[in-house]
Design an enzyme around this catalytic site. Structure first.
Site, PDB file in Angstrom:
ATOM      1  N   THR A 213      -2.077   1.869  -0.161  1.00  0.00           N
ATOM      2  CA  THR A 213      -1.852   3.159   0.831  1.00  0.00           C
ATOM      3  C   THR A 213      -0.303   2.974   1.733  1.00  0.00           C
ATOM      4  O   THR A 213       0.277   1.826   1.273  1.00  0.00           O
ATOM      5  CB  THR A 213      -2.734   3.041   1.865  1.00  0.00           C
ATOM      6  OG1 THR A 213      -4.154   2.497   1.341  1.00  0.00           O
ATOM      7  CG2 THR A 213      -2.753   3.611   3.297  1.00  0.00           C
TER       8      THR A 213
ATOM      9  N   SER B 227       3.901   5.484   2.348  1.00  0.00           N
ATOM     10  CA  SER B 227       4.410   6.744   2.257  1.00  0.00           C
ATOM     11  C   SER B 227       5.116   6.234   1.830  1.00  0.00           C
ATOM     12  O   SER B 227       5.045   7.308   0.115  1.00  0.00           O
ATOM     13  CB  SER B 227       5.308   7.263   3.689  1.00  0.00           C
ATOM     14  OG  SER B 227       6.381   5.100   3.608  1.00  0.00           O
ATOM     15  N   THR B 228       5.052   4.779   0.503  1.00  0.00           N
ATOM     16  CA  THR B 228       5.652   4.711  -0.851  1.00  0.00           C
ATOM     17  C   THR B 228       4.616   4.972  -1.695  1.00  0.00           C
ATOM     18  O   THR B 228       4.878   5.355  -2.782  1.00  0.00           O
ATOM     19  CB  THR B 228       6.430   3.798  -0.707  1.00  0.00           C
ATOM     20  OG1 THR B 228       7.434   3.481   0.333  1.00  0.00           O
ATOM     21  CG2 THR B 228       7.661   3.206  -1.951  1.00  0.00           C
TER      22      THR B 228
ATOM     23  N   ASP C 122       1.534  -1.074  -4.759  1.00  0.00           N
ATOM     24  CA  ASP C 122       1.058  -0.938  -3.062  1.00  0.00           C
ATOM     25  C   ASP C 122       2.341  -1.053  -2.651  1.00  0.00           C
ATOM     26  O   ASP C 122       3.342  -1.616  -2.670  1.00  0.00           O
ATOM     27  CB  ASP C 122       0.183  -1.529  -3.161  1.00  0.00           C
ATOM     28  CG  ASP C 122      -0.213  -1.079  -1.284  1.00  0.00           C
ATOM     29  OD1 ASP C 122       0.625   0.010  -1.033  1.00  0.00           O
ATOM     30  OD2 ASP C 122      -1.031  -1.862  -0.848  1.00  0.00           O
ATOM     31  N   GLY C 123       3.075  -0.345  -1.545  1.00  0.00           N
ATOM     32  CA  GLY C 123       4.118  -0.871  -0.123  1.00  0.00           C
ATOM     33  C   GLY C 123       4.004  -1.650  -0.382  1.00  0.00           C
ATOM     34  O   GLY C 123       2.715  -3.243   0.010  1.00  0.00           O
TER      35      GLY C 123
ATOM     36  N   GLY D 299       0.469  -3.845   6.097  1.00  0.00           N
ATOM     37  CA  GLY D 299      -1.290  -3.593   7.134  1.00  0.00           C
ATOM     38  C   GLY D 299      -0.753  -2.369   8.412  1.00  0.00           C
ATOM     39  O   GLY D 299      -1.094  -2.403   9.183  1.00  0.00           O
ATOM     40  N   GLY D 300       0.350  -2.356   8.056  1.00  0.00           N
ATOM     41  CA  GLY D 300       1.262  -0.803   9.168  1.00  0.00           C
ATOM     42  C   GLY D 300       0.760   0.241   9.268  1.00  0.00           C
ATOM     43  O   GLY D 300       0.664   0.465  10.431  1.00  0.00           O
ATOM     44  N   GLY D 301      -0.393   0.505   8.001  1.00  0.00           N
ATOM     45  CA  GLY D 301      -1.555   1.422   8.079  1.00  0.00           C
ATOM     46  C   GLY D 301      -2.437   1.263   8.067  1.00  0.00           C
ATOM     47  O   GLY D 301      -4.246   1.744   8.201  1.00  0.00           O
TER      48      GLY D 301
ATOM     49  N   GLU E 246      -6.423  -3.989   0.949  1.00  0.00           N
ATOM     50  CA  GLU E 246      -5.367  -4.088   0.358  1.00  0.00           C
ATOM     51  C   GLU E 246      -5.412  -5.948  -0.217  1.00  0.00           C
ATOM     52  O   GLU E 246      -4.948  -5.989  -1.370  1.00  0.00           O
ATOM     53  CB  GLU E 246      -3.822  -3.763   0.593  1.00  0.00           C
ATOM     54  CG  GLU E 246      -3.284  -3.199   1.060  1.00  0.00           C
ATOM     55  CD  GLU E 246      -2.066  -2.670   2.043  1.00  0.00           C
ATOM     56  OE1 GLU E 246      -2.098  -1.548   2.381  1.00  0.00           O
ATOM     57  OE2 GLU E 246      -2.332  -3.213   3.091  1.00  0.00           O
TER      58      GLU E 246
END
Length: 223
Positions: free
Chosen positions: A32, A34-35, A85-86, A99-101, A107
């Site tokens: 999850t 932006s990247t 994942d980013g 975990g920013g999202g 994840e």
């Protein structure tokens, strides 16, 4: 070079790696952020080759379905061949903060169930010591204040992420000013606090490879 250009560059590199390494009718894990979203766009090119994917969030599941990739519950597929994942931060040992999202729990579960974990990030995410980015902790709602008090004892400053409810129905506490010079130990200590679902340190199960987008190209770090 603009940040989105770096993210696209590293997403394309990860896609090329996945395209050349997976077998037909494979199930992969997709993260999850932006990247990861740039990576999802690339995956559309091989949608017919994939049996499907396991998604780390409802938003990722929606994006995958929109490009024709079936999304499966992890319980029905067992092991995942590769998870991409980013990260919000990464160090040279491929320990991560994620975990920013607010998708850290799913994840972490997919990473644990995957044979290989590929982290994709731009060069701003590589740091000598983790912790400048506030460390997310997912908590059971009724435990939020108690967990916050325990975090203070560890030397961190807990801040409730107002208005954020995870896909699991829980809350997020972001820890500021926490010294994370021993990531594996700190991950374990935080997870032992009653009421914590998990925290955003990916150290005990870090990335196997880090694809880092830089202005001079994509650098690959191996664990």
């Amino acid at each position: 070079m603009a940040m989105d250009e770096l993210k696209l560059k590293v997403a394309k590199e990860a896609f090329n790696y996945v395209e050349n390494s997976i077998e037909r009718d494979t199930i992969i894990g997709v993260g999850t952020g932006s990247t990861a979203n740039f990576f999802i766009e690339e995956l559309g090119k091989i949608a017919s080759r994939l049996e499907g994917a396991v998604a780390s969030s409802e938003e990722t599941a929606r994006r995958l379905k929109s490009i024709g990739i079936p999304v499966f519950d992890l319980n029905t597929v067992g092991e995942v061949q590769v998870y991409v994942d980013g990260a919000d931060e990464a160090n040279e040992y491929l320990h991560l903060i994620k975990g920013g999202g607010a998708a850290l729990t799913r994840e972490k579960i997919i990473a644990a169930a995957s044979r290989e974990f590929i982290c994709i990030a731009d060069e701003s995410k590589l740091v000598p010591i983790l912790g400048k980015f506030p460390l997310p902790v997912e908590v059971i709602p009724m435990s939020r204040s108690f967990v916050g008090r325990q975090i203070v004892k560890l030397g961190g400053d807990p801040v409730y992420r107002e208005g954020c409810v995870t896909d699991n129905g829980n809350h997020i506490i972001d820890i500021f000013n926490l010294v994370i010079d021993q990531p594996t130990e700190m991950e374990q200590r935080l997870n032992q606090i009653t009421g914590v679902v998990t925290n955003g340190l990916f150290a005990n199960r870090g990335a196997d490879q880090l694809f880092l987008g830089t202005s001079s190209g994509v650098k690959v770090f191996n664990s």
